[in-house]
Design an enzyme around this catalytic site. Sequence first.
Site, PDB file in Angstrom:
ATOM      1  N   THR A  21      71.426 -13.417  -5.623  1.00 10.72           N
ATOM      2  CA  THR A  21      70.333 -13.889  -4.485  1.00 10.72           C
ATOM      3  C   THR A  21      68.871 -14.559  -5.256  1.00 10.72           C
ATOM      4  O   THR A  21      68.615 -15.564  -4.841  1.00 10.72           O
ATOM      5  CB  THR A  21      70.472 -13.699  -3.348  1.00 10.72           C
ATOM      6  OG1 THR A  21      72.221 -12.983  -3.041  1.00 10.72           O
ATOM      7  CG2 THR A  21      70.403 -14.622  -2.616  1.00 10.72           C
ATOM      8  N   SER A 115      62.141  -6.977  -4.080  1.00  9.69           N
ATOM      9  CA  SER A 115      61.657  -7.215  -2.110  1.00  9.69           C
ATOM     10  C   SER A 115      61.381  -5.929  -0.895  1.00  9.69           C
ATOM     11  O   SER A 115      61.051  -5.267  -1.143  1.00  9.69           O
ATOM     12  CB  SER A 115      62.338  -8.644  -1.688  1.00  9.69           C
ATOM     13  OG  SER A 115      62.718  -8.652  -0.429  1.00  9.69           O
ATOM     14  N   HIS A 116      62.199  -5.987   0.077  1.00 10.47           N
ATOM     15  CA  HIS A 116      62.299  -4.333   1.291  1.00 10.47           C
ATOM     16  C   HIS A 116      63.459  -3.338  -0.082  1.00 10.47           C
ATOM     17  O   HIS A 116      63.397  -3.006   1.469  1.00 10.47           O
ATOM     18  CB  HIS A 116      63.373  -5.668   1.985  1.00 10.47           C
ATOM     19  CG  HIS A 116      64.374  -6.113   2.287  1.00 10.47           C
ATOM     20  ND1 HIS A 116      64.822  -7.228   1.133  1.00 10.47           N
ATOM     21  CD2 HIS A 116      66.209  -5.360   2.014  1.00 10.47           C
ATOM     22  CE1 HIS A 116      66.232  -7.416   1.140  1.00 10.47           C
ATOM     23  NE2 HIS A 116      66.551  -6.528   1.273  1.00 10.47           N
ATOM     24  N   ASP A 282      57.105  -7.118   4.651  1.00 13.27           N
ATOM     25  CA  ASP A 282      58.164  -6.356   3.510  1.00 13.27           C
ATOM     26  C   ASP A 282      57.714  -5.521   2.349  1.00 13.27           C
ATOM     27  O   ASP A 282      56.233  -6.029   1.804  1.00 13.27           O
ATOM     28  CB  ASP A 282      59.659  -7.039   3.247  1.00 13.27           C
ATOM     29  CG  ASP A 282      59.784  -8.476   1.976  1.00 13.27           C
ATOM     30  OD1 ASP A 282      58.758  -8.977   2.329  1.00 13.27           O
ATOM     31  OD2 ASP A 282      60.541  -8.238   1.780  1.00 13.27           O
ATOM     32  N   ASP A 284      57.163  -7.095  -1.338  1.00 12.57           N
ATOM     33  CA  ASP A 284      56.446  -8.152  -1.541  1.00 12.57           C
ATOM     34  C   ASP A 284      56.174  -8.970  -0.480  1.00 12.57           C
ATOM     35  O   ASP A 284      55.646 -10.445  -1.023  1.00 12.57           O
ATOM     36  CB  ASP A 284      58.115  -8.755  -2.914  1.00 12.57           C
ATOM     37  CG  ASP A 284      58.373  -9.786  -1.610  1.00 12.57           C
ATOM     38  OD1 ASP A 284      58.712  -8.536  -1.271  1.00 12.57           O
ATOM     39  OD2 ASP A 284      58.745 -10.280  -2.355  1.00 12.57           O
ATOM     40  N   ASP A 286      57.050 -11.448   1.264  1.00 14.58           N
ATOM     41  CA  ASP A 286      58.016 -13.206   1.462  1.00 14.58           C
ATOM     42  C   ASP A 286      58.255 -12.878   3.140  1.00 14.58           C
ATOM     43  O   ASP A 286      58.916 -13.849   3.352  1.00 14.58           O
ATOM     44  CB  ASP A 286      58.395 -13.399   0.790  1.00 14.58           C
ATOM     45  CG  ASP A 286      59.693 -12.629   0.360  1.00 14.58           C
ATOM     46  OD1 ASP A 286      60.267 -11.442   1.021  1.00 14.58           O
ATOM     47  OD2 ASP A 286      60.379 -12.629  -0.667  1.00 14.58           O
ATOM     48  N   ARG A 287      59.366 -11.502   3.161  1.00 11.34           N
ATOM     49  CA  ARG A 287      59.435 -11.630   4.823  1.00 11.34           C
ATOM     50  C   ARG A 287      58.471 -11.586   6.509  1.00 11.34           C
ATOM     51  O   ARG A 287      58.046 -10.824   5.983  1.00 11.34           O
ATOM     52  CB  ARG A 287      60.697 -10.377   4.986  1.00 11.34           C
ATOM     53  CG  ARG A 287      61.643 -11.024   3.501  1.00 11.34           C
ATOM     54  CD  ARG A 287      63.365  -9.860   4.174  1.00 11.34           C
ATOM     55  NE  ARG A 287      63.862 -10.224   3.125  1.00 11.34           N
ATOM     56  CZ  ARG A 287      65.299  -9.267   3.835  1.00 11.34           C
ATOM     57  NH1 ARG A 287      65.493  -8.703   4.593  1.00 11.34           N
ATOM     58  NH2 ARG A 287      66.174 -10.005   2.114  1.00 11.34           N
ATOM     59  N   SER A 370      68.140 -13.714   7.699  1.00 11.80           N
ATOM     60  CA  SER A 370      67.168 -12.216   7.344  1.00 11.80           C
ATOM     61  C   SER A 370      65.898 -12.482   7.197  1.00 11.80           C
ATOM     62  O   SER A 370      65.719 -11.515   5.935  1.00 11.80           O
ATOM     63  CB  SER A 370      67.954 -12.539   5.980  1.00 11.80           C
ATOM     64  OG  SER A 370      67.254 -13.425   4.609  1.00 11.80           O
ATOM     65  N   LYS A 381      59.473 -18.456   0.840  1.00 11.09           N
ATOM     66  CA  LYS A 381      59.302 -17.781   2.197  1.00 11.09           C
ATOM     67  C   LYS A 381      57.654 -16.997   2.281  1.00 11.09           C
ATOM     68  O   LYS A 381      57.825 -16.629   1.360  1.00 11.09           O
ATOM     69  CB  LYS A 381      61.030 -17.227   3.087  1.00 11.09           C
ATOM     70  CG  LYS A 381      60.912 -15.402   1.472  1.00 11.09           C
ATOM     71  CD  LYS A 381      62.039 -15.140   2.846  1.00 11.09           C
ATOM     72  CE  LYS A 381      62.938 -13.821   1.858  1.00 11.09           C
ATOM     73  NZ  LYS A 381      63.456 -14.392   1.522  1.00 11.09           N
ATOM     74  N   ARG A 501      78.848  -9.068   5.013  1.00  7.03           N
ATOM     75  CA  ARG A 501      78.054  -9.175   5.595  1.00  7.03           C
ATOM     76  C   ARG A 501      78.542 -10.502   6.981  1.00  7.03           C
ATOM     77  O   ARG A 501      79.125 -11.403   6.175  1.00  7.03           O
ATOM     78  CB  ARG A 501      76.759 -10.437   5.555  1.00  7.03           C
ATOM     79  CG  ARG A 501      75.523  -9.293   4.825  1.00  7.03           C
ATOM     80  CD  ARG A 501      74.422 -10.207   4.462  1.00  7.03           C
ATOM     81  NE  ARG A 501      73.247  -9.860   2.511  1.00  7.03           N
ATOM     82  CZ  ARG A 501      72.879  -8.157   3.167  1.00  7.03           C
ATOM     83  NH1 ARG A 501      73.087  -7.175   4.099  1.00  7.03           N
ATOM     84  NH2 ARG A 501      71.955  -8.088   2.143  1.00  7.03           N
TER      85      ARG A 501
HETATM   86  C1  G1P Z   1      69.093 -11.481   0.976  1.00  6.84           C
HETATM   87  C2  G1P Z   1      69.086 -11.921   2.444  1.00  6.84           C
HETATM   88  C3  G1P Z   1      68.828 -13.946   2.091  1.00  6.84           C
HETATM   89  C4  G1P Z   1      67.194 -13.616   1.172  1.00  6.84           C
HETATM   90  C5  G1P Z   1      67.890 -12.844   0.435  1.00  6.84           C
HETATM   91  C6  G1P Z   1      66.507 -12.364  -0.511  1.00  6.84           C
HETATM   92  O1  G1P Z   1      70.666 -11.518   1.019  1.00  6.84           O
HETATM   93  O2  G1P Z   1      70.613 -12.029   3.032  1.00  6.84           O
HETATM   94  O3  G1P Z   1      69.184 -14.159   2.772  1.00  6.84           O
HETATM   95  O4  G1P Z   1      67.136 -14.942   0.800  1.00  6.84           O
HETATM   96  O5  G1P Z   1      68.009 -11.337   0.745  1.00  6.84           O
HETATM   97  O6  G1P Z   1      65.268 -11.495   0.019  1.00  6.84           O
HETATM   98  P1  G1P Z   1      72.140 -10.978   0.530  1.00  6.84           P
HETATM   99  O7  G1P Z   1      71.709  -9.565   0.211  1.00  6.84           O
HETATM  100  O8  G1P Z   1      72.242 -11.212   1.669  1.00  6.84           O
HETATM  101  O9  G1P Z   1      72.290 -11.654  -1.211  1.00  6.84           O
HETATM  102 ZN    ZN Z   2      60.560  -9.390   0.319  1.00  3.99          ZN
END
Ligand code: G1P
Ligand code: ZN
Length: 548
Positions: A21, A115-116, A282, A284, A286-287, A370, A381, A501
Amino acid sequence: MTFKDIQTVKTTPIAGQIPGTSGLRKKVKVFSEPGYLETYTQAIFNAIDPTGKTFVLGGDGRFFNSEAIATILRMAAANGVAKIIIGQNGILSTPAVSHLIRKRSADGGFILSASHNPGGPGGDFGLKYNTENGGPAPEAITDKIVACAETISNYRITKDLPETLETLSDLGTHTFNGIEIEIVDPVADYAALMEELFDFDAIRKMINAGFTLRFDAMHAVTGPYATEILERRLGAVQGSVVNAVPLEDFGGGHPDPNPVWAKELFDHMHEPNAPDFGAASDGDGDRNMIVGKGIYVAPSDSLAVLAANAHLAPGYARGVAGVARSMPTSAASDRVAEKLGIKAFQTPTGWKFFGNLLDAGRATLCGEESAGTGSDHVREKDGLWAVLLWLNILAVRGESVADILKDHWQTYGRDYYSRHDYEGLDTAAANAVMADLKERLPALPGHPAASLTVSAAEDFAYTDPIDASVATGQGIILTYEGGARAMLRLSGTGTEGATLRVYLEQYAPPDGDLGRDTQEALSEVIAATSKLANIEDMLGRTGPDVVS
Ligand code: G1P
Ligand code: ZN
């Protein structure tokens, strides 16, 4: 270019080098295997031809950040890159990278982050390539990267650059054998952009008049950004930014700004001495999570409130052209778009799908359930941006977060919303749930499930309105008579097993019951969906692992 020791090192395709993603994410121990990062980086270079180009490079400071930067730098030099702009000490938040690419008209950028996801030696690492618009590479490019990774036979690297990152602490431009390396302050350009978009005077005035806030940086990259902007420039008292020092392992935490992982802040906001406003970001940057005194703002609601009020901030005084949300995000922002007479877009999950809409000026605000919200100011974001837009709105309206949210529901109705995650699944079992449901989709409309009846069932595919590119298999949408909706998809960001999910929503109109408990309001759609998709039976689970 006059590199003396460019080495061409033999390598072979590595299984699993496929971006998900949001870029390629793997365990640190995988990313740091000899040749792993090098092979993937070369696949990116092969896909984009970097000769003579300028790139931005930075990461969220997690474990392995410095080593990865040094490697990418040496490979960039050996691949004929003209210039690299790097955040001081290798640090740049994801939105700051996006902004720098755009501001400096760079050809793209490399973001080092997962990211997170947790960091540290046992945690996760990631690499994402962004294009010249500042946004994540679209699928046409990630497909090309995958094709290059599948056929790779060598990578190019030089040792003519300093082995260590010591020089990356010296701001300014350094030239090594023809490649220019510019070290920039990670915060300055980003903070200046925020000052252009928001009424800092109004926010400062509100804070001077006694408005209190707490921002939890979760020991991640936003610490320095939030301290500079919220405390130094906007006058929040020292200490308003907590967990402000970025750590390689995020202090052992899970830097995901939601009620589960940012529990400390969440709980504090529900205490009698809570400040007026709480927020977190988070790994990095962006959240975002927004919490008022005693009230949590669900990300889908936050997007809707921001869309309805964005015109109150100088950067959006011209109004909003359109609002885009990912498919599993609730329909709350669609209702605002309808009232404003602007277009609402529904895209697949992942920020890369917003890029074309933002570039074409069709959407001004975008969001995901998310905890991701953003606008056309960058192509990612942006956590602090969302915090500042909220603060600007609060300063202009002079009302509390709770009042604004309740007023919003009374105007547009409330989209009760929750996400149920089934984590650590056997990949084959998770795939089987999706495949089985897909097979039964055509027969589902009219089908009763628990107390509801399915009205439509769709395997979501998206045709980009700008370049007509098509993304199929983006998740299943089940719509029920009476307006409830459920979406099911597999996560594309995990590094172990699979995560299913299940996204659930139920609309209550303005004159309906707006004060229910979320899980209780969703109980019918939860029961119907779990029955229809056979989730618990097929997975051998009794319920979700995480409810958010
Ligand atoms: C998750 C979130 C999605 C976001 C992505 C990157 O992806 O659900 O909205 O864009 O992290 O931060 P997923 O693990 O669902 O593929
Ligand atoms: Zn992030």
